[in-house]
Motif scaffolding. Structure first.
Motif, PDB file in Angstrom:
ATOM      1  N   PRO A  39       0.842  -1.192   0.000  1.00 35.24           N
ATOM      2  CA  PRO A  39       0.000   0.000   0.000  1.00 35.24           C
ATOM      3  C   PRO A  39       0.882   1.248   0.000  1.00 35.24           C
ATOM      4  O   PRO A  39       2.085   1.150   0.221  1.00 35.24           O
ATOM      5  N   SER A  40       0.301   2.426  -0.242  1.00 34.29           N
ATOM      6  CA  SER A  40       1.126   3.628  -0.270  1.00 34.29           C
ATOM      7  C   SER A  40       1.713   3.849   1.121  1.00 34.29           C
ATOM      8  O   SER A  40       1.075   3.572   2.127  1.00 34.29           O
ATOM      9  N   LEU A 163       2.722   2.466 -14.914  1.00 37.81           N
ATOM     10  CA  LEU A 163       1.445   2.307 -15.623  1.00 37.81           C
ATOM     11  C   LEU A 163       0.286   2.963 -14.884  1.00 37.81           C
ATOM     12  O   LEU A 163      -0.851   2.891 -15.329  1.00 37.81           O
ATOM     13  N   SER A 164       0.590   3.614 -13.743  1.00 33.72           N
ATOM     14  CA  SER A 164      -0.508   4.090 -12.902  1.00 33.72           C
ATOM     15  C   SER A 164      -1.323   5.194 -13.570  1.00 33.72           C
ATOM     16  O   SER A 164      -2.470   5.407 -13.213  1.00 33.72           O
ATOM     17  N   ALA A 165      -0.742   5.893 -14.553  1.00 34.35           N
ATOM     18  CA  ALA A 165      -1.478   6.994 -15.170  1.00 34.35           C
ATOM     19  C   ALA A 165      -2.300   6.528 -16.379  1.00 34.35           C
ATOM     20  O   ALA A 165      -3.006   7.321 -16.976  1.00 34.35           O
ATOM     21  N   HIS A 194       1.258  -0.637  -6.638  1.00 37.66           N
ATOM     22  CA  HIS A 194       0.363  -0.886  -5.513  1.00 37.66           C
ATOM     23  C   HIS A 194      -0.804  -1.764  -5.981  1.00 37.66           C
ATOM     24  O   HIS A 194      -1.715  -2.043  -5.228  1.00 37.66           O
ATOM     25  N   ASP A 195      -0.718  -2.179  -7.249  1.00 36.49           N
ATOM     26  CA  ASP A 195      -1.798  -2.943  -7.852  1.00 36.49           C
ATOM     27  C   ASP A 195      -1.408  -4.431  -7.825  1.00 36.49           C
ATOM     28  O   ASP A 195      -0.527  -4.867  -8.558  1.00 36.49           O
ATOM     29  N   ILE A 236      -3.312  -9.484  -0.290  1.00 38.93           N
ATOM     30  CA  ILE A 236      -3.346 -10.165  -1.578  1.00 38.93           C
ATOM     31  C   ILE A 236      -4.676 -10.912  -1.722  1.00 38.93           C
ATOM     32  O   ILE A 236      -4.933 -11.860  -0.984  1.00 38.93           O
ATOM     33  N   GLY A 237      -5.459 -10.492  -2.649  1.00 31.32           N
ATOM     34  CA  GLY A 237      -6.723 -11.181  -2.895  1.00 31.32           C
ATOM     35  C   GLY A 237      -7.686 -11.014  -1.725  1.00 31.32           C
ATOM     36  O   GLY A 237      -7.427 -10.272  -0.783  1.00 31.32           O
TER      37      GLY A 237
END
Lengths: 352, 277
Positions: A39-40, A163-165, A194-195, A236-237
């Motif tokens: 997470p951030s 790829l966040s943008a 974070h994905d 996770i999940g």
């Protein structure tokens, strides 16, 4: 003993009173795709910036191909970075942006432009050499940033949420392309995200971080199936986390009924948490079933999520989610009395 | 509810009127005066008188030379200072203190500050005393009444303009661009010349133009620090308006100055644009 491409030992970093990294150890091998997931604020970006050299760690060391680079300024480190906002030079054409790296390494202008053209070709942007970054779409800018970072063929590439943008559809496509490119070039990628889906899709190994520490390192499937900590299981999940304890006779007591302990799991002392994925929980409308650990339950709600249905049931004090892929029996509606069951083998125990 | 035509008219009209009354109108008055004779007839005599007189060209040359030297000195001092304030000073209170120190003098009158320099730059002023005490010079240097003195005074007064313009431009350069440059193997000095400096050029150009225009049109500082030995163009204009009362000739001098300055700035801008491309 062969040395790893990247070897991080006991790395710590504090900002004021805030711990950003604490005792981080990590090894990355040649050509490996590593995802730093969390997470951030979990320290993944701090770790990346320490590797790149934009931050100096308080303690610990970073070695690249056997050389200690902990105190080396960024411009002397044998790696390249794809920045989150791409950081393309706005006053240079796409070709000049990509040729910047070779130029700094001493290539002639002609040579550098030739290599830039090759790199642009690799990312599918051959026709865009003369454009300026502001004339490109977000996805195209991302490719230019990638081309600029791989043009010098580093052994190690760092990617900071590149790829966040991008929008979801494009992101999915770029993930696959990026993975193929990584395999083709044989460059080791350290990819911050974070994905979790992104991490599990692309990475050979996923490093799950939280609070400046590494919680677990492993293949995506491993981390999903056998999370090492409660945090990983939760992050996770989707997971049902059932507090449980071992009775004096060696059987396991959960809120879903008592069952024999799984012989594969060594008995642990202290408080335990059982992890049960929703797809491992069977919904039994017609009562208990042989071979499953079961318990009576009351249906709380039924959530349709397109490809499958999530049924939340209450067993005693806990709510358990069950994932049903087939057609849902007609009598499974909110308030209905049913049974839930799971195979004892599926239960994964972690210390709480 | 849509605003009525009257409201829209007022919203557009008031700023336009303001601009006309306070900017355009005085210019038109001066321009008209410059092409008329005392009897109200049209004439170009004022301009031929200026352009055919070598003295005016000499004064223009001195004026633009002082302007150019002032601008160069301001850039050489102001750019590093602005860069230092924006990129090196990490402690916000210190940066704020520096900026206040830079701006506060703007609140006092030019005259006061120029008198200050007269005291400092005099034969027995602080500057000469210090240089002598350090053994750098044997006898006092003549600052007052020299172009050097005027340039020193102008640099002091105009420095804040360039620091603020450049500071804003440097602050707008995304630090991640410098990091990307370092990441690609550029030494910090290379990063500066290939990334930071080119991206701050628009701000530097704006500051340079501003300083040059203010320097060539300055009156108070050159008048006080020239000691009557050096004449710049604004003094000629002032004489015509205040002593000779020839508004026609004074107007022609003003317009000449304005046009020449604009031409110089346009040429400089053209050169800058060509280099940037």
């Amino acid at each position: 003993m062969t040395t790893s491409l990247l070897e991080i030992a006991k790395l710590s970093k504090r900002f004021g009173g805030q711990t950003a990294l604490s005792d981080v150890d990590l090894k990355v091998e040649q050509g490996e795709f590593i995802a730093l997931l969390g997470p951030s604020g979990c320290g993944k970006t701090t770790l990346l910036r320490c590797i790149a050299g934009f931050l100096t760690p308080d303690n610990g060391s970073i070695q690249i191909a056997g050389d200690d680079v902990t105190r080396l300024p960024p411009y002397l480190r044998p790696l390249n970075t794809v920045f989150q906002n791409y950081a393309l030079f706005p006053h240079m054409s796409v070709a000049d942006n990509v040729a910047y790296g070779p130029r700094r390494k001493g290539a002639t202008k002609k040579e550098a432009l030739l290599r830039a053209a090759e790199a642009l070709d690799l990312v599918g942007l051959s026709g865009f050499a003369d454009r300026f970054p502001r004339q490109l779409s977000g996805g195209q800018q991302q490719r230019v940033a990638l081309a600029r970072a791989i043009v010098n063929r580093p052994k190690l590439l760092l990617l900071d949420e590149p790829l966040s943008a991008l929008d979801l559809k494009l992101r999915k496509r770029v993930q696959i392309e990026l993975k193929h490119l990584q395999e083709k070039l044989g460059i080791a990628f350290v990819f911050v995200t974070h994905d979790q889906e992104e991490a599990l899709t692309m990475a050979d190994r996923v490093v799950v971080m939280s609070g400046g520490r590494i919680e677990q390192v492993g293949r995506g499937e491993e981390i999903y199936r056998a999370p090492a900590t409660r945090f990983v299981a939760d992050f996770i999940g989707d997971a049902n986390l059932l507090p449980c304890s071992i009775l004096p006779d060696g059987s396991l007591m959960t809120d879903v009924g008592s069952l024999r302990i799984n012989p594969k799991i060594p008995p642990k002392s202290g408080a335990l948490v059982a992890v049960l994925r929703p797809e491992q929980v069977s919904l039994l409308p017609d009562g208990p079933m042989e071979g499953l650990s079961t318990a009576p339950a009351v249906v709380e709600d039924v959530i349709h999520v397109g490809s499958h249905v999530i049924v939340n049931v209450r067993v005693g004090d806990v709510v358990i989610a069950s994932r049903v892929s087939g057609p849902l029996p007609a009598r499974v509606v909110a308030g209905a009395r049913v049974h839930v069951g799971f195979r004892p083998d599926d239960l994964h125990l972690i210390a709480d | 509810m849509t605003p009525s035509a009257r409201t829209i008219g007022m919203l557009i009209g008031i700023p336009v009127l303001f601009f006309l009354a306070f900017f355009l109108f005085p210019m038109v008055v001066v321009a008209v005066a410059s092409i008329t004779d005392p009897n109200g007839g049209l004439t170009v005599a004022n301009y031929t008188r200026i352009l055919l007189d070598q003295y005016h060209w000499d004064v223009l040359w001195v004026t633009f030379r002082i302007g150019a030297l002032t601008t160069i000195a301001c850039v050489l001092i102001g750019y590093p200072l602005a860069w230092y304030l924006v990129r090196i000073v990490a402690w916000a209170p210190w940066r704020r203190a520096c900026i206040i120190l830079l701006i506060v003098p703007l609140f006092t009158s030019n005259i006061v500050r120029s008198f200050g320099w007269m005291v400092l730059l005099g034969r027995n002023g602080l500057v000469n005393d210090t240089l002598q005490a350090l053994g750098l010079i044997e006898r006092p240097v003549r600052f007052l009444g020299s172009e050097l003195g005027i340039v020193i005074g102008l640099v002091y007064i105009l420095l804040p303009f360039i620091v603020l313009a450049v500071g804003n431009a440097v602050a707008d350069v995304d630090p991640s661009l410098e990091q990307a440059s370092a990441d690609l193997g550029a030494h910090p000095s290379t990063s500066f010349w290939t990334v930071t400096f080119p991206l701050s050029l628009p701000g530097l150009m704006a500051g340079t133009v501003m300083v040059f225009m203010l320097a060539v049109s300055a009156y108070v500082t050159p008048a006080l620090l020239s000691g009557g030995r050096i004449t710049v163009f604004s003094m000629l204009i002032f004489q015509q308006y205040s002593t000779v009362f020839d508004f026609h000739y004074g107007g022609a001098l003003s317009i000449t100055m304005l046009v020449l300055t604009l031409i110089l700035v346009a040429v400089a801008g053209r050169i800058g644009a060509a280099k940037g491309a």
